[in-house]
Motif scaffolding. Structure first.
Motif, PDB file in Angstrom:
ATOM      1  N   ASN A 260       0.785  -1.240   0.000  1.00  0.00           N
ATOM      2  CA  ASN A 260       0.000   0.000   0.000  1.00  0.00           C
ATOM      3  C   ASN A 260       0.807   1.275   0.000  1.00  0.00           C
ATOM      4  OD1 ASN A 260      -3.167  -0.141   0.431  1.00  0.00           O
ATOM      5  ND2 ASN A 260      -2.191  -2.010   1.161  1.00  0.00           N
ATOM      6  N   PHE A 261       2.001   1.217   0.593  1.00  0.00           N
ATOM      7  CA  PHE A 261       2.729   2.480   0.748  1.00  0.00           C
ATOM      8  C   PHE A 261       4.041   2.511  -0.032  1.00  0.00           C
ATOM      9  CE2 PHE A 261       0.229   1.780   4.713  1.00  0.00           C
ATOM     10  CZ  PHE A 261      -0.785   2.670   4.383  1.00  0.00           C
ATOM     11  N   MET A 262       4.139   1.594  -0.986  1.00  0.00           N
ATOM     12  CA  MET A 262       5.234   1.632  -1.961  1.00  0.00           C
ATOM     13  C   MET A 262       6.616   1.596  -1.320  1.00  0.00           C
ATOM     14  SD  MET A 262       3.629   4.542  -4.437  1.00  0.00           S
ATOM     15  CE  MET A 262       4.472   5.754  -3.534  1.00  0.00           C
TER      16      MET A 262
ATOM     17  N   ILE B 183       6.505   7.654   5.180  1.00  0.00           N
ATOM     18  CA  ILE B 183       5.888   6.531   4.468  1.00  0.00           C
ATOM     19  C   ILE B 183       4.365   6.668   4.423  1.00  0.00           C
ATOM     20  CG2 ILE B 183       5.548   4.006   4.527  1.00  0.00           C
ATOM     21  CD1 ILE B 183       8.427   3.942   5.764  1.00  0.00           C
ATOM     22  N   ILE B 184       3.780   7.104   5.527  1.00  0.00           N
ATOM     23  CA  ILE B 184       2.313   7.230   5.529  1.00  0.00           C
ATOM     24  C   ILE B 184       1.885   8.633   5.950  1.00  0.00           C
ATOM     25  CG2 ILE B 184       1.930   4.780   6.012  1.00  0.00           C
ATOM     26  CD1 ILE B 184       1.250   5.600   8.909  1.00  0.00           C
ATOM     27  N   ASP B 185       0.623   8.955   5.613  1.00  0.00           N
ATOM     28  CA  ASP B 185       0.000  10.194   6.070  1.00  0.00           C
ATOM     29  C   ASP B 185      -1.234   9.808   6.889  1.00  0.00           C
ATOM     30  OD1 ASP B 185      -1.781   9.294   4.210  1.00  0.00           O
ATOM     31  OD2 ASP B 185      -1.588  10.988   2.851  1.00  0.00           O
TER      32      ASP B 185
ATOM     33  N   PHE C 210      -4.314   9.422   6.009  1.00  0.00           N
ATOM     34  CA  PHE C 210      -5.108   8.363   5.365  1.00  0.00           C
ATOM     35  C   PHE C 210      -4.436   7.004   5.573  1.00  0.00           C
ATOM     36  CE2 PHE C 210      -7.223  11.400   2.177  1.00  0.00           C
ATOM     37  CZ  PHE C 210      -8.402  11.375   2.886  1.00  0.00           C
TER      38      PHE C 210
ATOM     39  N   LEU D 246      -2.863   6.054   8.179  1.00  0.00           N
ATOM     40  CA  LEU D 246      -3.230   5.567   9.517  1.00  0.00           C
ATOM     41  C   LEU D 246      -4.602   4.901   9.481  1.00  0.00           C
ATOM     42  CD1 LEU D 246      -2.104   8.638  11.626  1.00  0.00           C
ATOM     43  CD2 LEU D 246      -1.002   6.415  11.528  1.00  0.00           C
ATOM     44  N   LEU D 247      -5.520   5.540   8.741  1.00  0.00           N
ATOM     45  CA  LEU D 247      -6.868   4.966   8.623  1.00  0.00           C
ATOM     46  C   LEU D 247      -6.803   3.620   7.909  1.00  0.00           C
ATOM     47  CD1 LEU D 247      -8.934   8.081   7.558  1.00  0.00           C
ATOM     48  CD2 LEU D 247      -9.105   6.878   9.716  1.00  0.00           C
ATOM     49  N   GLU D 248      -5.973   3.552   6.887  1.00  0.00           N
ATOM     50  CA  GLU D 248      -5.854   2.302   6.130  1.00  0.00           C
ATOM     51  C   GLU D 248      -5.286   1.190   7.012  1.00  0.00           C
ATOM     52  OE1 GLU D 248      -4.823   2.649   1.733  1.00  0.00           O
ATOM     53  OE2 GLU D 248      -4.089   4.531   2.524  1.00  0.00           O
TER      54      GLU D 248
ATOM     55  N   ALA E 258       4.088  12.833   2.229  1.00  0.00           N
ATOM     56  CA  ALA E 258       4.600  11.475   2.013  1.00  0.00           C
ATOM     57  C   ALA E 258       4.429  11.106   0.536  1.00  0.00           C
ATOM     58  CB  ALA E 258       3.838  10.489   2.894  1.00  0.00           C
TER      59      ALA E 258
ATOM     60  N   SER F 171       3.611   8.358  -0.770  1.00  0.00           N
ATOM     61  CA  SER F 171       2.418   7.540  -1.051  1.00  0.00           C
ATOM     62  C   SER F 171       1.166   8.400  -1.229  1.00  0.00           C
ATOM     63  CB  SER F 171       2.206   6.494   0.043  1.00  0.00           C
ATOM     64  OG  SER F 171       2.031   7.118   1.285  1.00  0.00           O
TER      65      SER F 171
ATOM     66  N   ASN G  25     -11.586   2.861   2.617  1.00  0.00           N
ATOM     67  CA  ASN G  25     -11.855   2.867   4.065  1.00  0.00           C
ATOM     68  C   ASN G  25     -11.910   4.279   4.645  1.00  0.00           C
ATOM     69  OD1 ASN G  25      -9.170   3.424   3.880  1.00  0.00           O
ATOM     70  ND2 ASN G  25      -8.517   1.413   4.618  1.00  0.00           N
TER      71      ASN G  25
END
Lengths: 83, 333
Positions: A14-16, A33-35, A37, A39-41, B140, B142, B186
């Motif tokens: 999901n986060f490449m 790596i993440i934002d 969204f 965290l929600l994922e 980020a 992503s 989601n």
């Protein structure tokens, strides 16, 4: 597949990122790596794939601060529910 | 440019692999659509229950982030006509909204009879935030698959203003006009977890503050006092994600409200001229358009043809990019 492998597979897809490309004990946010969204994922992944419901008050650095912390959190939650 | 032969994802899109027929791994993975449908169905039940459980208990049932584009116009209309909610709507005037879009906003809020306000941030600060987003690694990697850096900054201001207003006025829901592809499935409905979300934006916020000053805090954070007073944060709901509509069906539905497509925006926007600048910067930097994921998603769901999607991607008027680039000080005059 172990929970560790499932989470690793999810994050990489999901986060490449590739396994080994990021630090497991440092924040996925701080490593870019993440934002929010992301965290929600991850919380939806925990619910659907590992059966762990994330309470709003649990969404903090203590529980979601790094790959290892997310794994430890899901393990604690499952233990609390299933014994 | 090489693209998937089924959707419009470029070969430079992160994680993309084409098979011998030129079809990408996203199009081959049927589970993307089936898993998504399950989430949509579950979200629809949850949304219905939550709305029914809170309707009429507050001054407003929901706050709508209303850009004046076709999707947020449909969202506003659905909130009023389908869900029967009492709505407060607002528009962020970023200085680049098409005049026609403002005409649309006025006509639509008048026709629907909803309360509405417009918020215009300081042009100096806003423009610095946009140029910083164009030049610095604010977000980020992503998240940049789905949205350009500049649009991400603008949307973050909208989200923060929405949260601040909802908390101050005790409004239980914030409605946004995102479609699937723009956001993950989601995220159709989620409770805003401000402290953690702020944490996730900290790095980008610091970069923006370095270039645009502490005034950025006014637009991207809420006060500690308001946080302390907050017992529960509002839910964010993207109503349009639960509908299965083509662009023509959306436009057909909102036309009776007086909505007309602006002629001075690019093919991927129906309200904002800054979009073109952000798109071209993104395309130059990453080699693909920030709209490819969303448009490809619509193609897979048969809500858009590949030809229509390509037409939108290619309709990025150079003169808009240049005039806005010069106004921002990004391009030489």
């Amino acid at each position: 597949m172990s929970d560790r492998d499932k989470l690793m597979d999810f994050i990489c897809r999901n986060f490449m990122v590739e396994e080994g490309e990021f630090l497991l004990d440092e924040s996925l946010i701080d490593q870019g790596i993440i934002d929010s969204f992301g965290l929600l994922e991850i919380s939806t992944f925990l619910k659907k794939e590992l059966g762990v419901e994330t309470a709003q008050e649990d969404m903090n650095r203590e529980n979601f601060g790094s790959f290892e912390k997310i794994l430890a959190y899901s393990s604690r939650k499952r233990e609390a529910v299933y014994g | 440019m090489d693209r998937c032969s089924n959707c419009v994802l470029s070969t430079s899109f992160p994680g993309l692999e084409l098979d011998e027929n030129g079809v990408c791994n996203f199009c081959r993975d049927e589970s993307i659509v089936t898993t998504e449908q399950k989430i949509i169905d579950e979200s629809a039940v949850q949304v219905q229950q939550l709305i029914e459980g809170t309707k009429g208990k507050n001054e407003y049932d929901a706050l709508v982030c209303y850009s004046g584009g076709k999707d947020s116009t449909y969202t506003l209309m659905a909130a009023v006509e389908k869900y029967g909610m009492k709505i407060l709507s607002f528009t962020l005037d970023n200085g680049y909204i098409s005049p026609k879009a403002f005409e649309n906003i006025n006509k639509v809020v008048e026709t629907l009879g909803v309360d509405h306000f417009t918020f215009k941030p300081s042009k100096t600060v806003f423009n610095k935030m946009i140029t910083t987003s164009a030049t610095e690694p604010v977000y980020a990697k992503s998240s940049l698959r789905r949205i350009s850096s500049g649009c991400n900054t603008c949307i973050s201001i909208v989200n923060n203003l929405a949260l601040k207003t909802a908390l101050e006025k005790n409004i239980p829901f914030i409605l946004a006009g995102f479609t699937l592809g723009q956001i993950p499935a989601n995220s159709i409905i989620y409770r805003n977890n401000y402290p953690f979300f702020l944490d996730s934006r900290k790095r980008g916020l610091e970069i923006l503050k370095t270039k645009a000053g502490n005034a950025v805090n006014n637009y991207l954070t809420i006060s500690e006092e308001l946080q302390k007073k907050t017992v529960e944060y509002p839910y964010v709901i993207n109503l349009l994600c639960m509908e299965s509509l083509t662009e023509n069906q959306i436009i057909e539905a909102i036309t009776p409200l007086g909505w007309e497509r602006p002629g001075d925006v690019d093919g991927c926007s129906s309200n904002c001229r800054l979009n073109t600048f952000n798109n071209i910067i993104h395309q130059k930097k990453f080699g693909y358009s920030p709209y490819e994921l969303e448009l490809s998603h619509l193609i897979r769901k048969n809500q858009l043809t590949r030809e229509e999607a390509l037409e939108k991607l290619l309709d990025q008027p150079r003169e808009i990019y240049e005039s806005i680039g010069k106004e921002l000080g990004y391009l030489d005059n």
